[in-house]
Design a protein around this motif. Structure first.
Motif, PDB file in Angstrom:
ATOM      1  N   ASN A  76     -69.472  -5.425-130.690  1.00 19.12           N
ATOM      2  CA  ASN A  76     -68.260  -4.876-131.294  1.00 19.12           C
ATOM      3  C   ASN A  76     -67.897  -5.792-132.464  1.00 19.12           C
ATOM      4  O   ASN A  76     -67.541  -6.948-132.262  1.00 19.12           O
ATOM      5  N   PRO A  77     -67.996  -5.275-133.710  1.00 17.19           N
ATOM      6  CA  PRO A  77     -67.779  -6.163-134.857  1.00 17.19           C
ATOM      7  C   PRO A  77     -66.355  -6.700-134.918  1.00 17.19           C
ATOM      8  O   PRO A  77     -66.114  -7.782-135.467  1.00 17.19           O
ATOM      9  N   GLU A  78     -65.393  -5.972-134.314  1.00 16.92           N
ATOM     10  CA  GLU A  78     -64.001  -6.438-134.355  1.00 16.92           C
ATOM     11  C   GLU A  78     -63.779  -7.653-133.457  1.00 16.92           C
ATOM     12  O   GLU A  78     -63.099  -8.602-133.828  1.00 16.92           O
ATOM     13  N   ARG A  81     -67.888  -9.506-129.814  1.00 13.78           N
ATOM     14  CA  ARG A  81     -68.462  -9.578-128.469  1.00 13.78           C
ATOM     15  C   ARG A  81     -69.089  -8.239-128.094  1.00 13.78           C
ATOM     16  O   ARG A  81     -68.700  -7.206-128.627  1.00 13.78           O
ATOM     17  N   PRO A  82     -70.029  -8.233-127.148  1.00 10.71           N
ATOM     18  CA  PRO A  82     -70.669  -6.959-126.813  1.00 10.71           C
ATOM     19  C   PRO A  82     -69.786  -6.062-125.947  1.00 10.71           C
ATOM     20  O   PRO A  82     -69.106  -6.548-125.052  1.00 10.71           O
ATOM     21  N   ASP A  83     -69.787  -4.777-126.246  1.00  9.94           N
ATOM     22  CA  ASP A  83     -69.114  -3.784-125.408  1.00  9.94           C
ATOM     23  C   ASP A  83     -70.163  -3.087-124.550  1.00  9.94           C
ATOM     24  O   ASP A  83     -71.321  -2.964-124.953  1.00  9.94           O
ATOM     25  N   THR A  84     -69.725  -2.597-123.391  1.00 10.29           N
ATOM     26  CA  THR A  84     -70.639  -1.937-122.461  1.00 10.29           C
ATOM     27  C   THR A  84     -70.615  -0.424-122.697  1.00 10.29           C
ATOM     28  O   THR A  84     -69.547   0.173-122.792  1.00 10.29           O
ATOM     29  N   TYR A  85     -71.797   0.170-122.790  1.00 11.86           N
ATOM     30  CA  TYR A  85     -71.926   1.616-122.982  1.00 11.86           C
ATOM     31  C   TYR A  85     -72.628   2.221-121.774  1.00 11.86           C
ATOM     32  O   TYR A  85     -73.675   1.732-121.352  1.00 11.86           O
ATOM     33  N   LEU A  86     -72.009   3.279-121.225  1.00 10.02           N
ATOM     34  CA  LEU A  86     -72.603   4.011-120.110  1.00 10.02           C
ATOM     35  C   LEU A  86     -73.009   5.386-120.623  1.00 10.02           C
ATOM     36  O   LEU A  86     -72.152   6.157-121.069  1.00 10.02           O
ATOM     37  N   ASN A  87     -74.295   5.669-120.599  1.00  8.17           N
ATOM     38  CA  ASN A  87     -74.828   6.921-121.146  1.00  8.17           C
ATOM     39  C   ASN A  87     -74.214   7.267-122.505  1.00  8.17           C
ATOM     40  O   ASN A  87     -73.737   8.381-122.736  1.00  8.17           O
ATOM     41  N   GLY A  88     -74.193   6.277-123.381  1.00  9.20           N
ATOM     42  CA  GLY A  88     -73.755   6.492-124.760  1.00  9.20           C
ATOM     43  C   GLY A  88     -72.268   6.371-125.002  1.00  9.20           C
ATOM     44  O   GLY A  88     -71.812   6.392-126.141  1.00  9.20           O
TER      45      GLY A  88
END
Ligand code: DC
Length: 232
Positions: A76-78, A81-88
């Motif tokens: 997440n550029p804001e 840190r990484p955000d979690t994606y579940l099926n997109g």
């Protein structure tokens, strides 16, 4: 400089994720939150009627669905840190709520699910340069990690930190007692489950961060990293 993998394990809400994220950023490593993967699976179970009315998990249904569950992390550029994606779909916020927290322990105790998650976690770390946090990283996921850290703090301090975090996010309903009870329940469940119970790896270094702040714990982790690299 040659890269290593760093395992950060510890009890729930001990600040291990904050430390692992900050450390990864500081040394230019990839951060992987393995707990987010179990949380995302829990959310999927909630959304697909895989949780029985008595809160147990319909394991055969989960096994059938497992090949359809895709979990990824995207920066997440804001927040940096990484955000979690579940099926997109970005599920970062949903997986941190109380509902998921209350159901994630039984989900994460399922053997076939753990095997699959560990396989994916090892695949993500083949090229090294990863800081991963969880419960079984030093014992199962990276048994050969060059640096293993085990983080702990008292349940009361962890509950206070967690409630402050929830309030900052606008949650005014959840009480301190509720959070403390959830933390104690998860400690017990994580430490006493049959599959990969939470335990400190014999070669892990323990950090009790009850009485130090975020900056101090980051500095400690950076020092541990450079000590390890120097010895290589
Ligand atoms: O770190 P966390 O609180 O977000 O983890 C959520 C749950 O997932 C926690 O109750 C324990 C479980 N977990 C696990 O069993 N193994 C991991 N490697 C990471 C988390």
């Amino acid at each position: 400089m040659e890269k290593i993998n760093i395992a950060v394990d510890g009890v729930s809400s001990s600040g291990k994720s904050t430390m692992a994220k900050d450390l990864a950023k500081e040394i230019g490593y990839i951060y992987i939150d393995s707990g987010a993967m179990y949380r995302a699976i829990t959310l999927y179970c909630m959304q697909n009627n895989i949780i029985n009315p008595d809160k147990t998990i319909n394991e055969s249904k989960l096994k059938e669905h497992l090949p359809n569950i895709d979990i990824r992390f995207k920066l997440n550029p804001e927040t940096g840190r990484p955000d979690t994606y579940l099926n997109g779909k970005n599920v970062e916020k949903e997986i941190r709520g109380m509902e998921v927290s209350q159901l994630v322990s039984p989900v994460s105790a399922i053997g076939f699910l753990r095997k699959e998650m560990v396989k994916q976690q090892q695949k993500m770390s083949l090229n090294k340069g990863v800081v991963m946090d969880g419960r079984d990283i030093g014992t199962v996921v990276f048994p050969d990690a060059e640096l293993k850290i085990f983080v702990s703090a008292s349940p009361e301090i962890r509950a206070k930190r967690r409630i402050d975090e929830l309030r900052m996010k606008g949650d005014t309903k959840t009480s301190y007692e509720e959070v403390l009870e959830n933390i104690k329940y998860r400690d017990h469940h994580d430490q006493n489950r049959k599959e990969s119970p939470l335990r400190k790896a014999d070669d892990a270094i323990t950090l009790d961060n009850s009485n130090i702040n975020i900056e101090q714990q980051l500095q400690w982790a950076i020092d541990m990293y450079y000590n390890t690299i120097r010895k290589k």
